[in-house]
Design a protein around this motif. Sequence first.
Motif, PDB file in Angstrom:
ATOM      1  N   THR A  92       0.843  -1.190   0.000  1.00 38.37           N
ATOM      2  CA  THR A  92       0.000   0.000   0.000  1.00 38.37           C
ATOM      3  C   THR A  92       0.886   1.249   0.000  1.00 38.37           C
ATOM      4  O   THR A  92       1.866   1.326   0.740  1.00 38.37           O
ATOM      5  N   GLY A  93       0.539   2.193  -0.847  1.00 37.19           N
ATOM      6  CA  GLY A  93       1.365   3.391  -1.001  1.00 37.19           C
ATOM      7  C   GLY A  93       2.178   3.372  -2.265  1.00 37.19           C
ATOM      8  O   GLY A  93       2.580   4.419  -2.777  1.00 37.19           O
ATOM      9  N   PHE A  94       2.475   2.151  -2.778  1.00 28.19           N
ATOM     10  CA  PHE A  94       3.093   1.980  -4.096  1.00 28.19           C
ATOM     11  C   PHE A  94       4.417   2.736  -4.229  1.00 28.19           C
ATOM     12  O   PHE A  94       4.738   3.249  -5.301  1.00 28.19           O
ATOM     13  N   TYR A  95       5.152   2.816  -3.113  1.00 28.69           N
ATOM     14  CA  TYR A  95       6.494   3.416  -3.097  1.00 28.69           C
ATOM     15  C   TYR A  95       6.479   4.920  -3.403  1.00 28.69           C
ATOM     16  O   TYR A  95       7.532   5.503  -3.685  1.00 28.69           O
ATOM     17  N   MET A  96       5.316   5.552  -3.337  1.00 28.51           N
ATOM     18  CA  MET A  96       5.234   6.949  -3.759  1.00 28.51           C
ATOM     19  C   MET A  96       5.697   7.931  -2.689  1.00 28.51           C
ATOM     20  O   MET A  96       5.946   9.095  -2.984  1.00 28.51           O
ATOM     21  N   ALA A 118      -8.310   2.272 -14.139  1.00 26.73           N
ATOM     22  CA  ALA A 118      -8.118   1.638 -12.833  1.00 26.73           C
ATOM     23  C   ALA A 118      -8.347   0.134 -12.860  1.00 26.73           C
ATOM     24  O   ALA A 118      -8.107  -0.538 -11.864  1.00 26.73           O
ATOM     25  N   GLY A 119      -8.806  -0.416 -13.973  1.00 25.91           N
ATOM     26  CA  GLY A 119      -9.166  -1.824 -13.998  1.00 25.91           C
ATOM     27  C   GLY A 119      -8.083  -2.726 -14.551  1.00 25.91           C
ATOM     28  O   GLY A 119      -6.990  -2.288 -14.924  1.00 25.91           O
ATOM     29  N   ARG A 120      -8.375  -4.024 -14.573  1.00 22.45           N
ATOM     30  CA  ARG A 120      -7.538  -5.056 -15.183  1.00 22.45           C
ATOM     31  C   ARG A 120      -6.111  -5.091 -14.627  1.00 22.45           C
ATOM     32  O   ARG A 120      -5.150  -5.327 -15.339  1.00 22.45           O
ATOM     33  N   MET A 121      -5.977  -4.784 -13.354  1.00 25.05           N
ATOM     34  CA  MET A 121      -4.703  -4.942 -12.645  1.00 25.05           C
ATOM     35  C   MET A 121      -3.616  -3.994 -13.136  1.00 25.05           C
ATOM     36  O   MET A 121      -2.431  -4.273 -12.989  1.00 25.05           O
ATOM     37  N   TRP A 122      -3.990  -2.848 -13.713  1.00 29.42           N
ATOM     38  CA  TRP A 122      -2.980  -1.864 -14.103  1.00 29.42           C
ATOM     39  C   TRP A 122      -2.674  -0.960 -12.916  1.00 29.42           C
ATOM     40  O   TRP A 122      -3.571  -0.527 -12.192  1.00 29.42           O
ATOM     41  N   GLY A 123      -1.401  -0.611 -12.728  1.00 27.09           N
ATOM     42  CA  GLY A 123      -0.989   0.065 -11.507  1.00 27.09           C
ATOM     43  C   GLY A 123      -0.956   1.576 -11.546  1.00 27.09           C
ATOM     44  O   GLY A 123      -0.943   2.220 -10.499  1.00 27.09           O
ATOM     45  N   ALA A 128      -0.691   7.040  -9.020  1.00 29.55           N
ATOM     46  CA  ALA A 128      -1.037   8.458  -9.129  1.00 29.55           C
ATOM     47  C   ALA A 128      -1.929   8.885  -7.967  1.00 29.55           C
ATOM     48  O   ALA A 128      -1.800   9.998  -7.443  1.00 29.55           O
ATOM     49  N   ALA A 129      -2.831   7.992  -7.561  1.00 29.85           N
ATOM     50  CA  ALA A 129      -3.673   8.291  -6.401  1.00 29.85           C
ATOM     51  C   ALA A 129      -2.824   8.418  -5.140  1.00 29.85           C
ATOM     52  O   ALA A 129      -3.084   9.277  -4.284  1.00 29.85           O
ATOM     53  N   GLY A 130      -1.791   7.569  -5.025  1.00 33.69           N
ATOM     54  CA  GLY A 130      -0.899   7.666  -3.877  1.00 33.69           C
ATOM     55  C   GLY A 130      -0.150   8.983  -3.844  1.00 33.69           C
ATOM     56  O   GLY A 130       0.007   9.604  -2.783  1.00 33.69           O
ATOM     57  N   THR A 225       9.580  -2.025 -11.879  1.00 34.97           N
ATOM     58  CA  THR A 225      10.483  -1.120 -11.164  1.00 34.97           C
ATOM     59  C   THR A 225       9.736  -0.084 -10.342  1.00 34.97           C
ATOM     60  O   THR A 225      10.291   0.498  -9.423  1.00 34.97           O
ATOM     61  N   TRP A 226       8.468   0.170 -10.695  1.00 27.62           N
ATOM     62  CA  TRP A 226       7.704   1.318 -10.246  1.00 27.62           C
ATOM     63  C   TRP A 226       8.422   2.596 -10.687  1.00 27.62           C
ATOM     64  O   TRP A 226       9.225   2.566 -11.618  1.00 27.62           O
ATOM     65  N   VAL A 227       8.139   3.734 -10.094  1.00 28.76           N
ATOM     66  CA  VAL A 227       8.617   4.991 -10.673  1.00 28.76           C
ATOM     67  C   VAL A 227      10.120   5.137 -10.448  1.00 28.76           C
ATOM     68  O   VAL A 227      10.592   5.145  -9.312  1.00 28.76           O
ATOM     69  N   VAL A 228      10.847   5.257 -11.542  1.00 24.67           N
ATOM     70  CA  VAL A 228      12.309   5.359 -11.494  1.00 24.67           C
ATOM     71  C   VAL A 228      12.760   6.808 -11.417  1.00 24.67           C
ATOM     72  O   VAL A 228      13.694   7.146 -10.686  1.00 24.67           O
ATOM     73  N   GLY A 229      12.114   7.683 -12.192  1.00 16.31           N
ATOM     74  CA  GLY A 229      12.540   9.076 -12.239  1.00 16.31           C
ATOM     75  C   GLY A 229      11.425   9.967 -12.733  1.00 16.31           C
ATOM     76  O   GLY A 229      10.341   9.501 -13.116  1.00 16.31           O
TER      77      GLY A 229
END
Length: 403
Positions: A92-96, A118-123, A128-130, A225-229
């Motif tokens: 939870t928080g998605f590393y943001m 927001a659907g089909r398991m896209w992150g 962005a909400a985080g 990787t989630w957000v790199v830069g």
Amino acid sequence: MTFSLTEAEAADGLAVARRTLELLRGVPEFGERYADAAVPSSLAELAALPPLAKDDLNTALAHLEPAAESGATWLFQSGGSTGAPKVGYAPTGFYMAEVHRHWQPLDRDDVFVNAWGAGRMWGAHFLAAGLADLSGCRVVALGSVTAEEYPEWLGFLADRGVTAIGGTPSVLRLWFAHARAAGIALPSLRKVLWLGEAWQPQLEEDLAAVAPKARRHGMFGSTETWVVGSNSPDCPADTFHPFPHQLVHVGADGLLDFTSLDPAMLNPVLRYRTGDAGELVPCPCGRPGPAMRVLGRRDNVVQVRGLGLHVDELLARVEREPGVTRAQVLVTEQGGRARGVDVLVLGELPDPDALRRELLSATFTLSTAFAHDPENVRVRVVDALISNDRTGKTAGFAVREEL
């Protein structure tokens, strides 16, 4: 200069890389892969480790099935455009929180439209909400809309005085194209956040017409990787400043790989290659330290409306059909946006529409990208595939611009 951090800057974070290496050594399929690898205590030793590709990471995650130390563990689609989705993990928080520590494109006064699906398991919608939550702004969690809904929603957004919107460039182009067609201006819009594909230059023209005060703020990353830069309006659109918890390396072949230095990272990201080529350069914005310039993909993944379509997987499925000798994917674009995808088939295929229906239902990228216009995905039997007139070579996919 091949790393985004100096030896001193990376020293503490290498402990995370060493822990990740131990996890990967425990994956049965990697028994020989890391057998002789030195535990990295320097950047040079890290660079000597074998890089991870998408299939490698999926193999590791299937074995590890990581879980967050506290709170929920979120599962997102991590590649794989056919069959069941490959799974990536995030707390939870998605590393943001770490991203927000170094990059604050939103503030409390913003009214932010989250236009990522927001659907089909896209992150992307959730990260962005985080970020919006950390900024304290007001959020309109809009997600995807149908073509018929744009005018009504645009009127609502104009009335609400939205100041920021976020989405993939393909989705943003749809919003601004419909606004131009309907004669709707968004004079309060000042910020455009984007992630998921390269910035489209046509958006500059759209913004000038619809929201002349708006400026772009980009993110680079993947579900692995989630957000790199990130970048700012003063940076070139293809240049991003890596965050301190993301170590970027440029290999001898020019391919980028990423190592997470975040102790909370659930995906074992250790020299992970997204398929992007790049270089480390000074940024014209004047910010100190190396920036990452992304030069484009060098694998067989084509971006379709912000989603990665794995061409090799799709073609392998089509070419298993009896009578099919070879196939090719043709993406038709208009103004930088994919209008349609044609699967061109050589040989005999008695029922192209049956194969089309199967591909749509089994291919997450196609079913998601064309959820509102599935008729623009076609399977056609042809006499010849599209070849390069100069070299005579026939690639697995081709892109054509529609006037």
